[in-house]
Structures are given as structure tokens and as C-alpha cells.
Motif scaffolding. Structure first.
Motif, PDB file in Angstrom:
ATOM      1  N   GLU A  29       0.810  -1.210   0.000  1.00 52.93           N
ATOM      2  CA  GLU A  29       0.000   0.000   0.000  1.00 52.93           C
ATOM      3  C   GLU A  29       0.847   1.265   0.000  1.00 52.93           C
ATOM      4  O   GLU A  29       0.641   2.165  -0.816  1.00 52.93           O
ATOM      5  CB  GLU A  29      -0.916  -0.029   1.227  1.00 52.93           C
ATOM      6  N   GLN A  30       1.821   1.307   0.890  1.00 53.04           N
ATOM      7  CA  GLN A  30       2.601   2.547   1.015  1.00 53.04           C
ATOM      8  C   GLN A  30       3.357   2.853  -0.274  1.00 53.04           C
ATOM      9  O   GLN A  30       3.358   3.988  -0.755  1.00 53.04           O
ATOM     10  CB  GLN A  30       3.585   2.434   2.193  1.00 53.04           C
ATOM     11  N   ALA A  31       3.955   1.813  -0.825  1.00 54.75           N
ATOM     12  CA  ALA A  31       4.717   2.007  -2.061  1.00 54.75           C
ATOM     13  C   ALA A  31       3.795   2.477  -3.176  1.00 54.75           C
ATOM     14  O   ALA A  31       4.113   3.412  -3.932  1.00 54.75           O
ATOM     15  CB  ALA A  31       5.401   0.704  -2.451  1.00 54.75           C
ATOM     16  N   PHE A  32       2.630   1.860  -3.252  1.00 55.87           N
ATOM     17  CA  PHE A  32       1.687   2.224  -4.307  1.00 55.87           C
ATOM     18  C   PHE A  32       1.267   3.672  -4.154  1.00 55.87           C
ATOM     19  O   PHE A  32       1.221   4.433  -5.119  1.00 55.87           O
ATOM     20  CB  PHE A  32       0.466   1.309  -4.240  1.00 55.87           C
ATOM     21  N   ILE A  33       0.964   4.055  -2.922  1.00 51.80           N
ATOM     22  CA  ILE A  33       0.488   5.413  -2.699  1.00 51.80           C
ATOM     23  C   ILE A  33       1.579   6.426  -3.033  1.00 51.80           C
ATOM     24  O   ILE A  33       1.326   7.439  -3.675  1.00 51.80           O
ATOM     25  CB  ILE A  33       0.000   5.584  -1.241  1.00 51.80           C
ATOM     26  N   SER A  34       2.802   6.126  -2.646  1.00 53.98           N
ATOM     27  CA  SER A  34       3.826   7.140  -2.925  1.00 53.98           C
ATOM     28  C   SER A  34       4.071   7.253  -4.422  1.00 53.98           C
ATOM     29  O   SER A  34       4.357   8.350  -4.928  1.00 53.98           O
ATOM     30  CB  SER A  34       5.123   6.841  -2.167  1.00 53.98           C
ATOM     31  N   LYS A  35       3.906   6.145  -5.132  1.00 55.76           N
ATOM     32  CA  LYS A  35       4.035   6.216  -6.585  1.00 55.76           C
ATOM     33  C   LYS A  35       2.899   7.074  -7.162  1.00 55.76           C
ATOM     34  O   LYS A  35       3.123   7.947  -7.999  1.00 55.76           O
ATOM     35  CB  LYS A  35       3.977   4.793  -7.160  1.00 55.76           C
ATOM     36  N   ALA A  36       1.708   6.805  -6.645  1.00 54.12           N
ATOM     37  CA  ALA A  36       0.549   7.553  -7.131  1.00 54.12           C
ATOM     38  C   ALA A  36       0.716   9.038  -6.831  1.00 54.12           C
ATOM     39  O   ALA A  36       0.403   9.898  -7.665  1.00 54.12           O
ATOM     40  CB  ALA A  36      -0.728   7.010  -6.479  1.00 54.12           C
ATOM     41  N   LEU A  37       1.210   9.323  -5.659  1.00 59.54           N
ATOM     42  CA  LEU A  37       1.387  10.726  -5.285  1.00 59.54           C
ATOM     43  C   LEU A  37       2.387  11.415  -6.206  1.00 59.54           C
ATOM     44  O   LEU A  37       2.220  12.576  -6.583  1.00 59.54           O
ATOM     45  CB  LEU A  37       1.871  10.829  -3.833  1.00 59.54           C
ATOM     46  N   GLU A  38       3.417  10.660  -6.575  1.00 56.74           N
ATOM     47  CA  GLU A  38       4.411  11.203  -7.493  1.00 56.74           C
ATOM     48  C   GLU A  38       3.758  11.593  -8.816  1.00 56.74           C
ATOM     49  O   GLU A  38       3.969  12.682  -9.342  1.00 56.74           O
ATOM     50  CB  GLU A  38       5.470  10.133  -7.724  1.00 56.74           C
ATOM     51  N   GLU A  39       2.953  10.674  -9.332  1.00 63.67           N
ATOM     52  CA  GLU A  39       2.214  10.951 -10.567  1.00 63.67           C
ATOM     53  C   GLU A  39       1.347  12.189 -10.405  1.00 63.67           C
ATOM     54  O   GLU A  39       1.322  13.075 -11.259  1.00 63.67           O
ATOM     55  CB  GLU A  39       1.303   9.771 -10.912  1.00 63.67           C
ATOM     56  N   ILE A  40       0.645  12.218  -9.267  1.00 65.33           N
ATOM     57  CA  ILE A  40      -0.288  13.314  -9.053  1.00 65.33           C
ATOM     58  C   ILE A  40       0.443  14.656  -9.051  1.00 65.33           C
ATOM     59  O   ILE A  40       0.005  15.630  -9.657  1.00 65.33           O
ATOM     60  CB  ILE A  40      -1.048  13.113  -7.729  1.00 65.33           C
ATOM     61  N   ARG A  41       1.587  14.683  -8.390  1.00 64.64           N
ATOM     62  CA  ARG A  41       2.340  15.934  -8.339  1.00 64.64           C
ATOM     63  C   ARG A  41       2.688  16.435  -9.738  1.00 64.64           C
ATOM     64  O   ARG A  41       2.729  17.630  -9.993  1.00 64.64           O
ATOM     65  CB  ARG A  41       3.637  15.731  -7.548  1.00 64.64           C
ATOM     66  N   LYS A  42       2.965  15.499 -10.614  1.00 66.57           N
ATOM     67  CA  LYS A  42       3.271  15.895 -11.990  1.00 66.57           C
ATOM     68  C   LYS A  42       2.000  16.343 -12.705  1.00 66.57           C
ATOM     69  O   LYS A  42       1.943  17.403 -13.303  1.00 66.57           O
ATOM     70  CB  LYS A  42       3.904  14.700 -12.721  1.00 66.57           C
ATOM     71  N   GLU A  43       0.969  15.511 -12.576  1.00 66.62           N
ATOM     72  CA  GLU A  43      -0.259  15.780 -13.332  1.00 66.62           C
ATOM     73  C   GLU A  43      -0.926  17.086 -12.910  1.00 66.62           C
ATOM     74  O   GLU A  43      -1.523  17.790 -13.724  1.00 66.62           O
ATOM     75  CB  GLU A  43      -1.256  14.634 -13.112  1.00 66.62           C
ATOM     76  N   ILE A  44      -0.790  17.388 -11.640  1.00 69.51           N
ATOM     77  CA  ILE A  44      -1.537  18.537 -11.145  1.00 69.51           C
ATOM     78  C   ILE A  44      -0.985  19.844 -11.694  1.00 69.51           C
ATOM     79  O   ILE A  44      -1.626  20.886 -11.650  1.00 69.51           O
ATOM     80  CB  ILE A  44      -1.548  18.526  -9.599  1.00 69.51           C
ATOM     81  N   LYS A  45       0.231  19.773 -12.246  1.00 71.06           N
ATOM     82  CA  LYS A  45       0.801  20.985 -12.824  1.00 71.06           C
ATOM     83  C   LYS A  45       0.367  21.163 -14.281  1.00 71.06           C
ATOM     84  O   LYS A  45       0.717  22.147 -14.922  1.00 71.06           O
ATOM     85  CB  LYS A  45       2.330  20.910 -12.750  1.00 71.06           C
ATOM     86  N   SER A  46      -0.359  20.207 -14.765  1.00 69.03           N
ATOM     87  CA  SER A  46      -0.782  20.246 -16.156  1.00 69.03           C
ATOM     88  C   SER A  46      -1.602  21.495 -16.440  1.00 69.03           C
ATOM     89  O   SER A  46      -2.286  22.039 -15.568  1.00 69.03           O
ATOM     90  CB  SER A  46      -1.598  18.998 -16.457  1.00 69.03           C
ATOM     91  N   THR A  47      -1.543  21.954 -17.674  1.00 70.82           N
ATOM     92  CA  THR A  47      -2.374  23.090 -18.047  1.00 70.82           C
ATOM     93  C   THR A  47      -3.759  22.616 -18.458  1.00 70.82           C
ATOM     94  O   THR A  47      -4.680  23.408 -18.546  1.00 70.82           O
ATOM     95  CB  THR A  47      -1.741  23.859 -19.214  1.00 70.82           C
ATOM     96  N   ASP A  48      -3.881  21.363 -18.709  1.00 66.90           N
ATOM     97  CA  ASP A  48      -5.183  20.826 -19.097  1.00 66.90           C
ATOM     98  C   ASP A  48      -6.029  20.603 -17.842  1.00 66.90           C
ATOM     99  O   ASP A  48      -5.656  19.842 -16.942  1.00 66.90           O
ATOM    100  CB  ASP A  48      -4.992  19.491 -19.827  1.00 66.90           C
ATOM    101  N   LEU A  49      -7.154  21.291 -17.783  1.00 67.09           N
ATOM    102  CA  LEU A  49      -7.955  21.259 -16.555  1.00 67.09           C
ATOM    103  C   LEU A  49      -8.492  19.869 -16.238  1.00 67.09           C
ATOM    104  O   LEU A  49      -8.686  19.514 -15.084  1.00 67.09           O
ATOM    105  CB  LEU A  49      -9.098  22.264 -16.645  1.00 67.09           C
ATOM    106  N   SER A  50      -8.726  19.072 -17.292  1.00 67.44           N
ATOM    107  CA  SER A  50      -9.242  17.727 -17.029  1.00 67.44           C
ATOM    108  C   SER A  50      -8.198  16.894 -16.307  1.00 67.44           C
ATOM    109  O   SER A  50      -8.490  16.227 -15.307  1.00 67.44           O
ATOM    110  CB  SER A  50      -9.613  17.032 -18.333  1.00 67.44           C
ATOM    111  N   THR A  51      -6.984  16.956 -16.837  1.00 60.34           N
ATOM    112  CA  THR A  51      -5.899  16.232 -16.186  1.00 60.34           C
ATOM    113  C   THR A  51      -5.712  16.727 -14.761  1.00 60.34           C
ATOM    114  O   THR A  51      -5.600  15.963 -13.806  1.00 60.34           O
ATOM    115  CB  THR A  51      -4.580  16.449 -16.963  1.00 60.34           C
ATOM    116  N   LYS A  52      -5.710  18.032 -14.649  1.00 60.17           N
ATOM    117  CA  LYS A  52      -5.490  18.662 -13.365  1.00 60.17           C
ATOM    118  C   LYS A  52      -6.573  18.240 -12.364  1.00 60.17           C
ATOM    119  O   LYS A  52      -6.286  17.891 -11.215  1.00 60.17           O
ATOM    120  CB  LYS A  52      -5.534  20.186 -13.567  1.00 60.17           C
ATOM    121  N   SER A  53      -7.808  18.266 -12.816  1.00 63.31           N
ATOM    122  CA  SER A  53      -8.898  17.985 -11.880  1.00 63.31           C
ATOM    123  C   SER A  53      -8.902  16.516 -11.476  1.00 63.31           C
ATOM    124  O   SER A  53      -9.183  16.190 -10.322  1.00 63.31           O
ATOM    125  CB  SER A  53     -10.230  18.398 -12.478  1.00 63.31           C
TER     126      SER A  53
END
Lengths: 940, 166
Positions: A29-53
Motif C-alpha cells: 500500500e505505502q509504495a503504491f500510494i507514494s508512486k501515485a502521489l508522485e504521478e499526481i504531483r506531476k499531473e496537477i501541474k498540467s495546463t489541461d484542466l481535465s488532467t489537473k482535476s
């Protein structure tokens, strides 16, 4: 910043993917979550609002259910919020509600978004932003968005209106000035016919009334109407909540609502509403006997119900009733006692509380017996719950319900032996406290203490250590009541005492010291009469010693049969011979020898004291053991002097000293606190003479001995007791009235001298003592005792102070919110701050007040009073005031009452008017500035 | 008011957590853990109320309902009625049941957003606003429609910023 590529957004994982991944747990679980969080940190900077949201949604999920920080995304959430798409907005609002708080830096950036959405034509968009506002509003947001919320309060979309009503609560709380704007519309919603709206408004008022009920009294007519008309249980419950707050403030209101509430009680089928009625009656209408009877009848139905919920609530209601109507509990005694063995821990604890509420001085021993037996059988948690409640109930108000202290002390001993007992500290405190306060219980206390000390098994239980400490202390302090001091000594020195923590071990050693001194004293000073008399003759300061010695005898005679029997038995059952003393000394040396090397300084020091004392006395003792009694000249005298000194030092009683005793000692003449300390010596000289002569054996004699250690000890001891005695005497002199209060200790008889008053046993010539005695006697009410045995005296201190403290209730402070509400509701009415403090005794004023409230028309007056800024109480329409009120009053519901009071009312408004005029004159100069406040348009 | 709503499964995993006042995450986690600790030690067929003052501070109560693998928990203060809160749990569960047709833990796990939508519709700012499940479902339905529709609200092309359009 490396923005995510198109590929990233194309193959972005959705929330569902995250949840699935979490469930599969391929990489943990922990490993999965930290991987997911890493992805999220990248995605959330996207200019595309769908990706961001989507990233934001995933992040919200992880924050909400897996507690990962969301705050770094605060600004991203705001960006998503600006999206025109509803789904994006929803995600953003959700994230904001989860993470924003007062110190979020970007909080103020949200104001415009919220305003925009609050004005949206889409009701769900508005609802989202209201929802968010209800959660994150701070002062600024509440202030800036008040107009929007105000507008929504009369929205024709009910879905929005009820949400706006709910949000108002938070807005009021954060920004009280909004009351002036919104309150009127909120009140108007009370007349709405839609049950959903009404439910929301009444809910908000019940929250508001919880915080400051008095401000909402003027709305009582509206609430009354709802109470009578409502068919909706949710609404009725909330209205009842409001009335349970308002009714205690206004007796006339209580009288009005009691009937409708009883009707509801009789007729409603809904248990929730029924319970709320019961609760309202028993908390706020408990003076209405018939209503309470009815409610208790319903409670009974709850109690016998199968449903554990109803049973639990029934018991709770019963506990509220019990405060004023104990009969309600007695009537349901069987059910309550049966509930003690219920499977539900909640029910058990509730019924225990009820059982304790039934305890009185007549049944305390039976109930405690039942409960202690019950505690033996129950699980540890409940067992300690039982013990705790017995202890707290019995010690309430200085053991006011305890008559037979012998019984209680042995109960304490028994309780400490219960296997799960974890209430050792409380038992310790009570054992010592009772020992100090109740003189007559001491023989029994020593017996109980002995039983506890002598049992080696108890030493292994760390929960009991504190009890043992109390037992050791009591057996040392009151060793004269012991049947067999030698046995006590063995118990105090048994090898298993090494299991005790050192702090308690010191108590043991000190007690052993006292016991030893007592034994020696009995053997050499009292037992051997020749030794005693010889030493008496030879002692220069012997007078004092003999006085105290005699006083001890006197005391045991005075104390009547009990004490002397014990005393007799002491000699009979355990004759202290010289051989036994020698054995004793050897035992002590053997047991304490190793402790001289103890790591704990306290233990070491006390052991050293005791062994030092033995070193001094042992040669003599051995000597006299060998020789005949007659040969007591020479060194034997010296020893008995020492023994006598030590004995005297220890035989002074310790008394409970009140916390404020120091403050009660009057400033002695000649003590100038503000002057140089150089005068200190002279003051000390002044203080010496008045000390009671029981303590006058003193420095001159001690110095001759040159026994530095015992000398010090004695000095210390005598000084301490001296001080406390004089404090006590002083206190008694000045507050004799409170020593034997008539109400509680009605069973006090004159046969017993008040405990812990050593002076009474001392020199009777002392004027002060006589006074004390006289006051004590004259104040003891001579009542007939209805028990076989009179209740012993319990020394009390500081009754006055305690009461004083208890009565000091925190003044109900008006916060700004209620201040604002009052301004709006009470209008020009000059709300006197004393309003809340008035009571029935002041009939006239309370009547007048009642009327004022009744005839206050919130609508009309809020209009008049918008300019009121709370402090200056300047009015604009003062002149029309009295007239206007008279016009409005016919609108009120209470026609009957009006007829009655019409006359008075006119009088009142005239008077009121006059008052205002005069105030107006007085405040004339200020008036110019009072015109300035801006009046919000919407109210006029 | 209602202070918090939680759904925790019988292993102590939170499935839904909603606090109506801001609490730091660590505090939330601790509270959930404590509540679960109390609930899992309670036998079956006992009352649904728990004294919560040791967990949530003075003037707080808990009503919970144990259904299948889930605990539904409401935390509230003295201005709510205990039995009414119990009814409210029933309303929530019924609504979920109608929404998902025989609701089970998995539905709640996979429909994170929807559960929150439903809850937001019932409670706002700690106040109970809606207790009729048909109404709740209707609102939830409409909200889902809005969510699904691209730009259903403003009908402004995606490229245009929301700032400009207003």
C-alpha cells in the motif's frame, strides 16, 4: 517546471484505477500510494484542466481516506475552481472543503470564485459554493459574502434557501455584524410553510440558542406557534431543544409550553420526539410535578423496552430527573439494579450512576456491599468504575453520608483487595484523610492497616502500593491503638518490602521508627514505673513531657470504652518485654542495615536516622535487660529521656491544615512585613512564648544532650506541629462557627471532643482554649440521634471558602454575536445587563421584564435599531417608542394575559418612555455623532 | 450540530470521513482510530450509543450502526437528538441502498465522489437539511447529469477562460 506530456494526460490513471490498484496491493500500500502521489504531483501541474482535476480528485481521495497532505495543492485547487465545467468545480470544491482552513495562505483568493458561484443561475453550482462556505468561512469571507448569503436567504429555490440558512450559522459565528443584515430574513423564514426550510431555520436557532438563550426570548411566540402547529418530528425536536433553553429563563414561558409539550408526550408515536419531550420536561420543566410524573411514566416504558437504545436513553433521562426528583429513581429501582448486569457497558455504567444517586446515609452500607460483591465478579473496567463511584460518592462533602466510619474504613481495606482494583491512590488519600479528620476511627484504621501490611502477597501488586503507603503511615502514626506493635514492626520490615518504590519505602521506614519509639516508650517509660518516675524527677523540663503523657491518658479515658478496651488489649495481647525489645532492635538492624547503601537518598537517610537512634539506645536497653529493674540509676535515665523525647515528638497529632490556613493567621503585633528582615529575630522571639506549654520542652534541655540527629528531628517535628496547632487554634477561634456545621453533622454528640484539637486536651486554663471549647459546644446542635451509634466528628476546614469558590460562577459574558442578536431583537429596549441575573424573588422587576419581552416585536424593532452600535445605545426613534409598542402589542398571541396586564403595561410604557427621555437628554451632546452609521438599504 | 460522519469497515479502514470543522489530518486519523477502537470492542446487540467525550471532547456523542462489514458513525453534540441521528443513519443507508441497488462495501469504495455528493445533500455545515431519500436521489441524479455533460452550465468553449465570460 517540466509539464506533463500529452502521453501523460492520455494515459492518466483515474481515481478508479487508484482504488483498484490499492485493492490489488501488488507492491504494498505505502509504495503504491507514494508512486501515485508522485504521478499526481506531476499531473496537477498540467495546463489541461481535465488532467489537473483528475489529479486533484485522486489527491483528495488519498487525503481523505489515507491521510496524505493535500495542502500543497491549494493553489491548483483554485485553478481548477475557475474552470467553467461543473465537474471540475465540484472536484475543486471538494478538495477545498477538505483542506482549507483559516491559515491557508490562498484562502482570500477564493472570495471572488465563491461570489461568482453564489450568483450563478445553476442551483447546484450555488449549492456547491454554499457547502464550501459553510466549511471554510473565516471573518473575511463571511464579511465579504454576507450580501450574497442574504440574497439567498429569500431565494425562491427552496433547495438553495435551506442551504443558505444552514450557512448563516457559520457566517454569524465568524462575522457577528452580519446579524444586523441577515437576522430579519432568518426570522422571516420561521414563518415559511415548507417543512424543509422550517427545519433548517429552527435547527439554526437551536444552535444559536444553545450559546446564548436569553437573546432569543423575544422570538418565543414564533417558536411557540411552530411547537403547536408542527407535524414534522425533526422540527418539533429542534423547537423542543430551543424551549428547553428558553424555559428556565422565563417562568411564564415555561408555564405556557408545559401543556403543549405534555400533549406531545401523550400523543406522539415517534420515539425520538418522545425522548426529546421527556428530556425537555426533566431538564427544564422539572417544577411541574404532573409533567414530570407523565415523563417518568414514559421513561419507565423506555426502561422495560427490549431495545437497548431506549433502555440506555431511559436511564439517562432518569439520571437527569434524579437531581431533583429522587422518587423517580426509587420507583424504578428494580429495573435500574437489574440493568447493572446488562450486557451493554453503556447501560451498566448508566445504571451504576443511578444506583449511586440513590445512596443515602441509611442505605450506603447495603448498597456498597452489593456493589463491592458485584465488582468482584465483573470485568476490570466496570469493576474500577464501581469502585471509583463508591469512593467518590462516599467521600462527597467530607463523607457526609458516612455514619459508621469503622465500617467505611474496613470497606476501603476490602476494596483495595479486589483483584482488579486500580483506584489505589484514591483509597490512599481517603484512608489518610479519614485518619486525620475522624479521631474515633483510628483504632479500626490501625487494624485495617495492619491487615493490609501483614499480607506479603499485596506487596507484589503495584496498584496497591499507594494503599500500602497509607496503611504504613496510619499504623505508624496511630501505633498506640495497635494490639500488637511488634507484629506491626515485622510487617513493616518484611523482606518483600523491597518490591516497593523508594518513595513508599521511606514511609515504611518512618513508620517503623514511630513504632519502635512507641515500643520502647511503653516498655521503659510506662511499663517500668520506676524508670518513669525516676526520669520524671530528674528531668528539668520534664513537666512538659508529663503533661503530654497525662493528656494521652486523659484522652483514652475521655474517649470512653472503645479506646480503653483497645488500650487494655494492647497490654494483654502483646506484652512488651525487654527480651522482645531486644529482638525488635535486632530485627530493625538486620532489616535496615543493607539500606544504608541505598541509592535513594530518602531511604538511606531515614534508615540512617532509625539506626542512629538504635545505636544510641541499644546499649542501655541491653544493659537494663540484663540488670534488674531497680538498677535504673545512671545511664538508664539518659536513655529513657531520649525515648521520652522521641515519643513526645511523635505523639503530637497531625491535623488537617486547610489550604488557606496561612491566610487566616492574623498579622502578629510587631510584624512589619514591609520592613527590613533584620527585625526577624525579634519577631521570632515574640512568637515563642504563646506556643502552648505542651511544647515547651525545649532547646535548653535538648542542647544538653548533644544528640544532634534526634535533636534536629525533634525540633523540626515540634516546630511543625507547633505551627499547625497554633494555626488550627487560631482558625478555630475565628471560625468556630464552621467547625461543627449544624446541617450535616446533626448526629454529633457532645461526648466527643472535636477531633484534632490538641489544645482541648491540654491546659484548660488557657483562655483561648476555653473560648474554643465554648463555641464548639454551644454550636453543636443537640439533636436526637436516630442511629444506634452517633456519627463521629469529622473535622472540617474552610467551609466558607469552599462555598465561596463554588458560588463564583463565571459571569455569562456577552460575546459579540449575542450582542448583535440582542441589538436586533431587543431593539430600542434598553437591555439591562442585570436581566440575566434577576430571579423570582424580585417579583416586580421580573414581571415587568416578562412583559417587555412579550411585547417586543422583533420585526418592528429591528428596523428601528439598526443604527445601534451596541455600546452607546443611542436611539433614533426614541420618542415614538412607547406609543409604537402599545400599537404593536395587540398582535401578540396572548390575549388573556394581555387583558390582565393591560393596565400595568400602560403604566410601564409610560415609565419606560420617561426613562428614555431622560436618557436622551443626558446623551444629547453625543447624538450628533450617532447619526453617522450607515444603514444597510435592505432593511429599510 | 453534527461534527463528523464516518464509515469504517470492520478492519478499521476508513471508507468515508467527513468532518464539519477543520481538523489536521493526524487528528482525523487519530479520531478514526479511536472510534474504531471503541466500536470493535463492543458486543453485538447492544445500544448504538457511545460516550464520545473521551475522544471528541466535552459535549459530544456517537451514534453508530453496524451493518454487514461497515460501521456507520455520526458524531454530534447536545443540540441533536440521539434517536433522530439513528434515523439519519437509516436515511443515509437507505439512500445508498437505492442508489446502488443493494449497497455493499465495494460500492462505497468505488464511488467516492458520489457518496460525498449524497452526504453533502443530507448535511450542510453540520445541519440536517434533507431526510427524504427520494429527494436526495433526485438531486444526486441531476448533479451526475451536470457532471457528465461537457460545459453544460456555461456553454462556453473550453478554450475561453471562465474569467472573461463573466
Amino acid at each position: 517546471m517540466s509539464g506533463p506530456s500529452l502521453m501523460d494526460s492520455l494515459f492518466q490513471r483515474s481515481l478508479e484505477d487508484i482504488i483498484k490498484g490499492l485493492r490489488q496491493q501488488l507492491i504494498g500500500e505505502q509504495a503504491f500510494i507514494s508512486k501515485a502521489l508522485e504521478e499526481i504531483r506531476k499531473e496537477i501541474k498540467s495546463t489541461d484542466l481535465s488532467t489537473k482535476s483528475t489529479a486533484l480528485l485522486k489527491l483528495s481521495y488519498l487525503s481523505n481516506l489515507h491521510f496524505h497532505d493535500l495542502s500543497f495543492a491549494a493553489f491548483h485547487a483554485l485553478e481548477v475552481l475557475s474552470s467553467p465545467r461543473f465537474s471540475h468545480k465540484k472536484i475543486a470544491y471538494h478538495a477545498i472543503s477538505l483542506s482549507f482552513h483559516d491559515s491557508t495562505p490562498v484562502l482570500l483568493l477564493i472570495t471572488n470564485h465563491l461570489r461568482k458561484d453564489l450568483n450563478s443561475t445553476n442551483e447546484f453550482e450555488v449549492s456547491l459554493s454554499l457547502q464550501c462556505l459553510s466549511r471554510i468561512a473565516n471573518v473575511d469571507l463571511a464579511r465579504d459574502l454576507t450580501p450574497e448569503v442574504f440574497a439567498l436567504l429569500s431565494s425562491n429555490k427552496l433547495y438553495l434557501r435551506k442551504r443558505a440558512v444552514a450557512v448563516v450559522l457559520r457566517v454569524f459565528e465568524k462575522y457577528p455584524d452580519s446579524v444586523r443584515v441577515c437576522f430579519k430574513r432568518l426570522v422571516e423564514n420561521l414563518e415559511n410553510s415548507d417543512p424543509q426550510i422550517l427545519s433548517a431555520v429552527v435547527g439554526v436557532f437551536s444552535e444559536l440558542a444553545c450559546k446564548d438563550p436569553r437573546s432569543y426570548l423575544p422570538l418565543a411566540p414564533e417558536f411557540y406557534k411552530i411547537l403547536v402547529d408542527s407535524k414534522n418530528n425533526w422540527i418539533s425536536i429542534k423547537v423542543l431543544k430551543i424551549f428547553s433553553k428558553l424555559a428556565p429563563l422565563e417562568p411564564r414561558l415555561a408555564k405556557r409550553v408545559v401543556e403543549p409539550i405534555c400533549d406531545l408526550l401523550r400523543n406522539t408515536g415517534a420515539k425520538s420526539l418522545l425522548f426529546e419531550c421527556i428530556r425537555t420536561v426533566v431538564t427544564s420543566l422539572s417544577e411541574y410535578e404532573s409533567a414530570v410524573r407523565l415523563a417518568v411514566g414514559k421513561v419507565r416504558e423506555f426502561l422495560v423496552d427490549e431495545d437497548p437504545n431506549l433502555k440506555y436513553l431511559g436511564l439517562q433521562a432518569l439520571r437527569i430527573v434524579a437531581e431533583k426528583h429522587l422518587w423517580a429513581v426509587s420507583e424504578n429501582k428494580e429495573v435500574v439494579i437489574k440493568s447493572l448486569s446488562d450486557g451493554d457497558p453503556n447501560i451498566k455504567i448508566e445504571s451504576l450512576r443511578l444506583v449511586m444517586a440513590m445512596v443515602s446515609e441509611h442505605n450506603v452500607s447495603e448498597i456498597s456491599r452489593v456493589l463491592v460483591n458485584y465488582a468482584l465478579k465483573s470485568d476490570p473496567v466496570f469493576c474500577n468504575e464501581i469502585l471509583g463511584s463508591i469512593l467518590s460518592t462516599c467521600s462527597r462533602n467530607l463523607y457526609e453520608i458516612i455514619v459508621d466510619f469503622d465500617w467505611y474504613v474496613s470497606l476501603l481495606g476490602e476494596m483495595s483487595r479486589i483483584p482488579h482494583c486500580q483506584t489505589g491512590e484514591e483509597i490512599e488519600n481517603q484512608l489518610i484523610d479519614i485518619g486525620l479528620r475522624v479521631k474515633d476511627v483510628r483504632p479500626e484504621l490501625v487494624r485495617v492497616a495492619r491487615d493490609l501490611l501483614i499480607d506479603p502477597a499485596l506487596l507484589g501488586n503495584s496498584f496497591l502500593h499507594s494503599v500500602l503507603s497509607a496503611a504504613a503511615w496510619a499504623s505508624g502514626e496511630y501505633v498506640e491503638f495497635s494490639r500488637n506493635p511488634l507484629e506491626l514492626m515485622e510487617a513493616l520490615l518484611q523482606p518483600r518490602t523491597s518490591l516497593l518504590p523508594s518513595s513508599i519505602r521511606t514511609v515504611y521506614i518512618q513508620s517503623a521508627f514511630k513504632v519502635l519509639v512507641f515500643c520502647l516508650h511503653t516498655c521503659f517509660v510506662r511499663g517500668g514505673s520506676i524508670v518513669a518516675s525516676a526520669s520524671l524527677n530528674n528531668l528539668p523540663a520534664g513537666v512538659s513531657a508529663s503533661v503530654s503523657y497525662e493528656s494521652f491518658d486523659e484522652f483514652s479515658v475521655e474517649n470512653g470504652a472503645d479506646a480503653s478496651v483497645v488500650h487494655g488489649q494492647t497490654c494483654a495481647s502483646a506484652p512488651i518485654t525487654k527480651e522482645s525489645i531486644v529482638n525488635l532492635l535486632n530485627l530493625v538492624e538486620l532489616a535496615l542495615g543493607p539500606l544504608l547503601g541505598s541509592h535513594d537518598v530518602e531511604v538511606q537517610e531515614r534508615a540512617r536516622n532509625l539506626l542512629g537512634f538504635i545505636d544510641l539506645t541499644k546499649p542501655e536497653v541491653l544493659n537494663s535487660a540484663v540488670q534488674e529493674k531497680d538498677d535504673s540509676e545512671g545511664k538508664g535515665v539518659e536513655t529513657s529521656k531520649i525515648i521520652k523525647l522521641m515519643h513526645d515528638a511523635f505523639s503530637k497529632e497531625l491535623g488537617p491544615v486547610s489550604l488557606s490556613a496561612q491566610g487566616k493567621v492574623s498579622l502578629p503585633d510587631g510584624l512589619k512585613l514591609k520592613e527590613n528582615l533584620g527585625d526577624l529575630e525579634m519577631i521570632c522571639g515574640d512568637l515563642e512564648p504563646p506556643s502552648s506549654n505542651a511544647f515547651s520542652f525545649g532547646s535548653s534541655y535538648e542542647q544538653k544532650d548533644g544528640l544532634s540527629f534526634s535533636n534536629l528531628q525533634i525540633k523540626e517535628d515540634s516546630e511543625q506541629t507547633n505551627e499547625s496547632t497554633s494555626l488550627l487554634a487560631e482558625h478555630r477561634k475565628r471560625h468556630g462557627l464552621y467547625y461543627l456545621p449544624s446541617g450535616k453533622s446533626e448526629l454529633v454528640s457532645n461526648d466527643y471532643p472535636p477531633a484534632n484539637d490538641p489544645i482541648l486536651q491540654g491546659d484548660i486554663d488557657d483562655n483561648a482554649d476555653n473560648l474554643v471549647k465554648l463555641t464548639a459546644e454551644s454550636l453543636v446542635p443537640k439533636r436526637k440521634s436516630n442511629h444506634g451509634k452517633p456519627r463521629p466528628v469529622v473535622v472540617k476546614l474552610d467551609e466558607v471558602d469552599e462555598k465561596h469558590v463554588a458560588m463564583k460562577k463565571p459571569e455569562s459574558r456577552d460575546d459579540s454575536l449575542s450582542g448583535a442578536v440582542r441589538d436586533v431583537l431587543f431593539g430600542c429596549e434598553d437591555v439591562p445587563p442585570t436581566l440575566s441575573q434577576s430571579n423570582l424573588s424580585n417579583k416586580l422587576s421580573s414581571k415587568r421584564k416578562g412583559k417587555e419581552k412579550q411585547h417586543t416585536d422583533p420585526h418592528a424593532e429591528s428596523k428601528e435599531n439598526v443604527i445601534d452600535d451596541g455600546n452607546s445605545s443611542l436611539r433614533r426613534k426614541d420618542r415614538s417608542h412607547g406609543k409604537e409598542r402599545r400599537h404593536r402589542s395587540p398582535r401578540k398571541k396572548n390575549a388573556e394575559e394581555r387583558k390582565e396586564t393591560n393596565q400595568k403595561e400602560k403604566e410601564k410604557s409610560r415609565r419606560h418612555h420617561g426613562r428614555h427621555k431622560s436618557r436622551q437628554r443626558a446623551e444629547e451632546p453625543l447624538k450628533v455623532s450617532a447619526q453617522t452609521p450607515v444603514i444597510p438599504d435592505f432593511l429599510l | 450540530m453534527i461534527k463528523a460522519v464516518m464509515v469504517i469497515n470492520t478492519q478499521g479502514k476508513p471508507r468515508l470521513a467527513k468532518f464539519f470543522e477543520y481538523l489536521p489530518l493526524e487528528k482525523q486519523q487519530e479520531l478514526i482510530r479511536n472510534v474504531f477502537g471503541v466500536l470493535c470492542s463492543r458486543p453485538e446487540n447492544v445500544s448504538n450509543f457511545v460516550d464520545a467525550e473521551s475522544i471528541f471532547g466535552p459535549d459530544s456523542r456517537i451514534v453508530y450502526k453496524h451493518l454487514a462489514t461497515l460501521y456507520f458513525i455520526f458524531v454530534f453534540d447536545s443540540s441533536e437528538n440521539e434517536l433522530a441521528m439513528l434515523d439519519l443513519i437509516q436515511v443515509l443507508v437507505e439512500t445508498l441502498d437505492r442508489c446502488f441497488k443493494n449497497v455493499c462495501e465495494l460500492d462505497i469504495v468505488f464511488n467516492y465522489s458520489k457518496i460525498h455528493t449524497i452526504l453533502d445533500d443530507i448535511i450542510c455545515g453540520g445541519q440536517v437539511l434533507e431526510t427524504r431519500s427520494t429527494e436526495i436521489l433526485r438531486a444526486v441524479e441531476e448533479i451526475s447529469k451536470l457532471e457528465a455533460a461537457p460545459n453544460a452550465i456555461t456553454l462556453i468553449p473550453k478554450s475561453a477562460s471562465g474569467w472573461l465570460s463573466r
